[in-house]
Design a protein around this motif. Structure first.
Motif, short mmCIF file in Angstrom:
data_model
loop_
_atom_site.label_atom_id
_atom_site.label_comp_id
_atom_site.label_asym_id
_atom_site.label_seq_id
_atom_site.Cartn_x
_atom_site.Cartn_y
_atom_site.Cartn_z
N TYR A 112 1.18 -1.20 -0.26
CA TYR A 112 -0.29 -0.51 -0.18
C TYR A 112 1.01 1.14 -0.44
CZ TYR A 112 -3.68 2.95 1.39
OH TYR A 112 -4.76 4.26 0.90
N ILE A 113 0.19 1.94 -0.49
CA ILE A 113 0.94 3.82 -0.23
C ILE A 113 -0.03 4.54 -1.00
CG2 ILE A 113 2.79 5.20 -2.37
CD1 ILE A 113 4.05 2.79 -4.05
N GLU A 114 0.45 5.35 0.22
CA GLU A 114 -0.10 6.82 0.83
C GLU A 114 0.29 7.61 -0.06
OE1 GLU A 114 -2.02 8.96 4.71
OE2 GLU A 114 -0.34 7.37 5.04
N ILE A 115 2.10 7.79 0.29
CA ILE A 115 2.59 9.49 -0.09
C ILE A 115 3.56 8.67 -0.84
CG2 ILE A 115 3.62 11.04 0.86
CD1 ILE A 115 1.49 11.25 2.80
N VAL A 116 3.76 9.44 -1.63
CA VAL A 116 5.02 9.69 -2.81
C VAL A 116 5.64 11.01 -1.95
CG1 VAL A 116 4.23 8.00 -3.62
CG2 VAL A 116 4.15 10.22 -5.07
N GLU A 117 6.80 10.90 -1.55
CA GLU A 117 7.66 12.37 -2.30
C GLU A 117 9.25 12.66 -2.98
OE1 GLU A 117 8.15 13.94 1.97
OE2 GLU A 117 7.68 12.18 2.21
N THR A 118 9.18 13.10 -4.51
CA THR A 118 10.51 12.94 -4.92
C THR A 118 11.75 13.56 -4.39
OG1 THR A 118 9.92 15.08 -5.83
CG2 THR A 118 8.29 13.54 -7.15
N THR A 119 12.09 12.75 -4.84
CA THR A 119 13.60 13.52 -4.07
C THR A 119 14.43 13.38 -5.24
OG1 THR A 119 14.80 10.96 -5.41
CG2 THR A 119 14.10 11.40 -2.93
N THR A 120 13.87 14.03 -6.81
CA THR A 120 14.53 14.43 -7.68
C THR A 120 13.60 15.15 -8.61
OG1 THR A 120 14.11 12.90 -9.37
CG2 THR A 120 16.56 12.96 -8.17
N PRO A 121 13.89 16.51 -9.68
CA PRO A 121 12.57 17.18 -9.84
C PRO A 121 11.57 16.79 -10.33
CG PRO A 121 14.63 18.69 -9.35
CD PRO A 121 15.50 17.28 -9.22
N ALA A 122 10.47 16.73 -10.22
CA ALA A 122 9.57 16.50 -11.26
C ALA A 122 8.73 17.73 -12.20
CB ALA A 122 8.65 15.87 -10.62
N PHE A 169 -4.17 15.22 -3.11
CA PHE A 169 -3.61 16.29 -2.51
C PHE A 169 -1.96 16.16 -2.61
CE2 PHE A 169 -0.56 18.25 1.01
CZ PHE A 169 -1.72 19.40 0.64
N ILE A 170 -1.72 17.10 -3.22
CA ILE A 170 -0.48 17.96 -3.70
C ILE A 170 0.24 18.11 -2.69
CG2 ILE A 170 0.92 18.33 -5.56
CD1 ILE A 170 -1.31 17.13 -7.45
N GLU A 171 1.46 18.66 -2.92
CA GLU A 171 1.70 19.43 -2.03
C GLU A 171 3.39 20.50 -2.95
OE1 GLU A 171 4.73 19.96 1.74
OE2 GLU A 171 2.13 19.82 2.20
N LYS A 191 9.92 19.64 -6.27
CA LYS A 191 10.05 19.13 -5.40
C LYS A 191 8.35 18.71 -4.86
CE LYS A 191 11.87 17.74 -1.13
NZ LYS A 191 13.04 18.00 -0.06
N LEU A 192 8.20 17.53 -5.22
CA LEU A 192 6.78 17.65 -5.19
C LEU A 192 6.37 16.14 -3.62
CD1 LEU A 192 5.25 16.82 -8.76
CD2 LEU A 192 5.21 18.89 -6.75
N MET A 193 5.25 16.26 -2.92
CA MET A 193 4.49 15.77 -2.20
C MET A 193 3.25 15.35 -2.35
SD MET A 193 2.40 14.41 0.31
CE MET A 193 2.31 15.70 0.73
N VAL A 194 2.79 13.45 -3.19
CA VAL A 194 1.77 13.56 -3.16
C VAL A 194 0.85 12.58 -2.94
CG1 VAL A 194 0.25 12.90 -5.81
CG2 VAL A 194 2.39 14.18 -5.94
#
Length: 232
Positions: A112-122, A169-171, A191-194
């Motif tokens: 299960y994946i709730e949140i992904v955070e990019t470590t390289t720019p999207a 949600f996106i930050e 940098k995104l948190m999705v």
């Protein structure tokens, strides 16, 4: 969905600035792909690519990766036919920038994946320009969802539509775009948190994001590589 995660150890032969590292790694990865028939054919197709890679770590505080130091890069793909030859090739390849010191592969299958955070720019392209906050968040929601649907359909040889957007949600983690150099020009990323929705179909796309990276230019610049948080 399971995917293959390669941890590549690289010896750096020269200093490389953060703005240039994506393009330098792309040249190295493309050279590796040119040495294998399946990889060469996969790279030549004008469509989304089913792999992505991280920038080297540990990250340098002054944004310059140092010559004569060793760093690690992660590469992910849900396609075994891509992962297997990469393991062999990345154990032996060398160019003007890098020398491979080893490569290990692990199989991952997040439940299960709730949140992904990019470590390289999207990166999101809009014709001849790049998405910025001024373009609006609704557009970013749609771009993320539609790009993942395209990758999912290519991976599974289907044509599903996924009518309900999978993103909850996106930050955006940076005030100004993150600039990277590429082919004599500039690429803008973020940098995104999705956070993804909990339903089964949204989770399929969340796992696709982790396995293939988020949004565009994943194979060209290593953009959109994700860390993920699993709900227990």
């Amino acid at each position: 969905m399971k995917f293959y995660e390669l941890r590549v150890t690289l010896f750096f032969k020269q200093d490389i600035h953060f703005k240039d590292i994506g393009e330098k790694l792309s040249i190295y990865v493309n050279y590796c792909m040119s040495r294998d028939g399946y990889l060469r054919e996969a790279h030549s197709k004008h469509t989304v690519k089913l792999y992505g890679y991280s920038f080297p770590y540990p990250f340098e505080a002054d944004k310059v990766y140092k010559a004569n130091r060793i760093y690690q890069v992660k590469l992910r793909t849900p396609v075994y036919e891509i992962a297997a030859p990469f393991v062999k090739l990345m154990n032996q390849m060398e160019n003007d920038c890098f020398k491979a010191m080893g490569c290990q592969m692990e199989v991952r299958e997040p439940k299960y994946i709730e949140i992904v955070e990019t470590t390289t720019p999207a990166v999101v392209t809009l014709g001849n320009k790049y998405w910025t906050k001024e373009e609006g968040m609704d557009l970013l929601f749609d771009k993320i969802h539609n790009n993942l649907v395209k990758k999912y359909n290519l991976l599974n040889d289907t044509n599903e539509t996924f009518d309900i957007n999978s993103v909850e949600f996106i930050e955006v983690g940076n005030e100004r775009p993150i600039i990277m150099n590429y082919k004599g020009g500039k690429v803008f990323g973020h940098k995104l948190m999705v956070r993804f929705k909990q339903d089964e179909r949204s989770q399929v796309l969340a796992k696709t994001a982790v396995a293939c990276s988020l949004l565009e230019k994943n194979s060209a610049l290593g953009t959109g590589f994700c860390l993920y948080n699993k709900r227990r």
